[in-house]
Design an enzyme around this catalytic site. Structure first.
Site, PDB file in Angstrom:
ATOM      1  N   HIS A  56       0.865  -1.182   0.000  1.00  0.00           N
ATOM      2  CA  HIS A  56       0.000   0.000   0.000  1.00  0.00           C
ATOM      3  C   HIS A  56       0.901   1.231   0.000  1.00  0.00           C
ATOM      4  CE1 HIS A  56      -3.742  -2.251   0.946  1.00  0.00           C
ATOM      5  NE2 HIS A  56      -2.893  -3.083   1.511  1.00  0.00           N
ATOM      6  N   ASP A 278       2.100  -7.030   2.437  1.00  0.00           N
ATOM      7  CA  ASP A 278       0.955  -6.184   2.829  1.00  0.00           C
ATOM      8  C   ASP A 278       1.460  -4.920   3.547  1.00  0.00           C
ATOM      9  OD1 ASP A 278      -1.625  -5.293   2.990  1.00  0.00           O
ATOM     10  OD2 ASP A 278      -2.300  -6.783   4.454  1.00  0.00           O
TER      11      ASP A 278
HETATM   12  O1  DOR Z   1      -3.790  -4.487   7.795  1.00  0.00           O
HETATM   13  C1  DOR Z   1      -4.305  -4.075   6.762  1.00  0.00           C
HETATM   14  N1  DOR Z   1      -4.007  -2.863   6.260  1.00  0.00           N
HETATM   15  N2  DOR Z   1      -5.181  -4.829   6.127  1.00  0.00           N
HETATM   16  C2  DOR Z   1      -5.901  -4.388   5.109  1.00  0.00           C
HETATM   17  O2  DOR Z   1      -6.690  -5.111   4.608  1.00  0.00           O
HETATM   18  C3  DOR Z   1      -5.748  -3.016   4.619  1.00  0.00           C
HETATM   19  C4  DOR Z   1      -4.446  -2.465   4.968  1.00  0.00           C
HETATM   20  C5  DOR Z   1      -4.418  -0.981   4.832  1.00  0.00           C
HETATM   21  O3  DOR Z   1      -4.764  -0.476   3.766  1.00  0.00           O
HETATM   22  O4  DOR Z   1      -4.005  -0.312   5.798  1.00  0.00           O
HETATM   23 ZN    ZN Z   2      -3.336  -5.091   1.803  1.00  0.00          ZN
HETATM   24 ZN    ZN Z   3      -6.006  -7.174   2.568  1.00  0.00          ZN
END
Ligand code: DOR
Ligand code: ZN
Ligand code: ZN
Length: 397
Positions: A56, A278
């Site tokens: 992200h 992630d």
């Molecule tokens: O821990 C997470 N952070 N899980 C998610 O699904 C979204 C992500 C975020 O965008 O911060």
């Molecule tokens: Zn994610």
């Molecule tokens: Zn996710």
């Protein structure tokens, strides 16, 4: 021209000393010794440029948390030369006009290859399919990460398009009522596998973390279905007993020790084909709220390689080949990019891991805007010293 002196490359699970010559964007020579002045990497492990299919980077829309520039610089520090950026942005890239904003930022700011996911549904709201007919010419990658699908008719319609245009879909499987509970994950996984089977499409599941999910995926794979999944470093190396502060809060959450062991098992037996971080930066302000109030997500792109190296390779649980497969080759196969193998004639996309020295990961060294790591203070081997992307040095310690 760049000459790397005194590196070691993985040949059949053994590290062999080599010098490497790079001209333009290409590895032109690999030999026991190449004469000339160069960068002395002092026995560092020269590894194919790492690939993370799940990060992200928060831009456009949430630049206080991260930008394409800081996210890609943090990735270069972590040894990554390709990352795929999730679409929970503002605006959500659900049409060409919105995607163009992110594409422009990537063109201007990225120091490595950053490939955007477009959303599967408009605004990631599960009510209407994104403009995949037009988006398909700009990106092969689709996800509604951050939220689960809640309308399976809409999902079917999207999957038909994904199949028709031969695209890649990555699902954050989460039941909208059961949410973070283990069953919130595996009930959604079971349902979604059934839908992927019905449509006959390749379906990738993000950050899997329960035994029941892995069993469902194993079963589907045995049946010959094209179902793949990733696991994260945090689900591999932490469990709910480790939770100390909001930097241990993410979704899916850290689970029981048994589920942690099942996550490693799924990676070792091939049910999960790759490791994805992630990487989810948040501001210190957001993460300094009470545990229940603060947002889900932890950063991970700067610690993935040293964690996997230290905890799986150095311990003898996994081989160097497995390390390169999970961190580079398999994610690249999954999204159909050429491998970054260290070979003459290949593109010079590589990193150099310092596997002989222990280093304590500190908050001060973090290049991501997010400082929300549960691994601060951990002593690890295999931190990256140098990253080369298309023949250019994009990170050097
Ligand atoms: O821990 C997470 N952070 N899980 C998610 O699904 C979204 C992500 C975020 O965008 O911060
Ligand atoms: Zn994610
Ligand atoms: Zn996710």
């Amino acid at each position: 021209m760049i000459l790397l002196k005194n590196g070691r490359i993985n040949l059949n699970n053994k590290l062999v000393k080599k010098d490497i010559l790079i001209e333009g964007d290409t590895i032109v020579k690999i030999a026991d010794e190449i004469k000339g002045d160069g960068i002395d990497v002092k026995g560092g492990y020269i590894c194919p440029g790492l690939t993370d299919i799940h990060v992200h980077f928060r831009a456009p829309g949430f630049e206080k948390k991260e930008t394409i520039k800081t996210g890609s610089m943090a990735s270069a520090k972590g040894g990554f030369t390709t990352v795929l950026a999730m679409p929970n942005l503002n605006p959500v890239p659900d049409c060409l006009e919105n995607l163009a904003i992110e594409e422009e930022l990537i063109k201007k700011e990225a120091v490595i290859e950053v490939l955007p996911y477009a959303s599967v549904t408009v605004g990631e709201k599960s009510t209407k399919v994104s403009d995949i007919d037009n988006l398909k010419d700009h990106t092969r990658f689709y996800s509604d990460d951050g939220v689960g699908f809640s309308d399976y008719e809409v999902l079917d319609e999207a999957l038909e398009k994904i199949k028709k245009y031969d695209l890649f879909v990555a699902s954050h499987a989460e039941d909208k009522i059961l949410r973070y509970a283990p069953a919130g994950e595996y009930e959604a996984v079971r349902r979604e596998i059934a839908h992927a089977k019905k449509i006959g499409v390749h379906y990738h599941l993000c950050h899997m973390s329960t035994k029941e999910s892995f069993d469902a995926i194993r079963e589907a794979q045995k049946e010959g279905l094209d179902i793949t999944c990733e696991v994260t470093p945090h689900h591999l190396f932490l469990n709910e007993n480790d939770i100390k502060n909001p930097n241990f809060k993410m979704n899916p959450p850290l689970r029981s020790k048994e589920y942690q062991q099942e996550t490693l098992k799924a990676l070792l037996d091939g049910t999960a084909c790759c490791i994805a971080t992630d990487h989810a930066p948040h501001t210190e302000e957001e993460k300094s709220q009470a545990y229940d109030k603060c947002p889900n997500g932890i950063i991970g792109i700067e610690t993935s390689a040293p964690l996997v190296y230290t905890k799986l390779v150095k311990t003898g649980i996994a081989t160097l080949d497995q390390f390169e497969d999970w961190m580079s080759n398999n994610p690249r196969r999954l999204i159909r990019l050429p491998l970054n193998s260290i070979k003459e004639g290949n593109k010079a996309n590589l990193c150099v891991l310092d596997i002989d020295h222990e280093h304590i990961y500190s908050k001060e060294e973090i290049l991501s805007k997010g400082k929300n790591s549960p691994f601060i203070g951990e002593s690890l081997y295999g931190f990256n010293m140098l990253t080369i992307y298309l023949g250019n040095i994009v990170y050097q310690k």
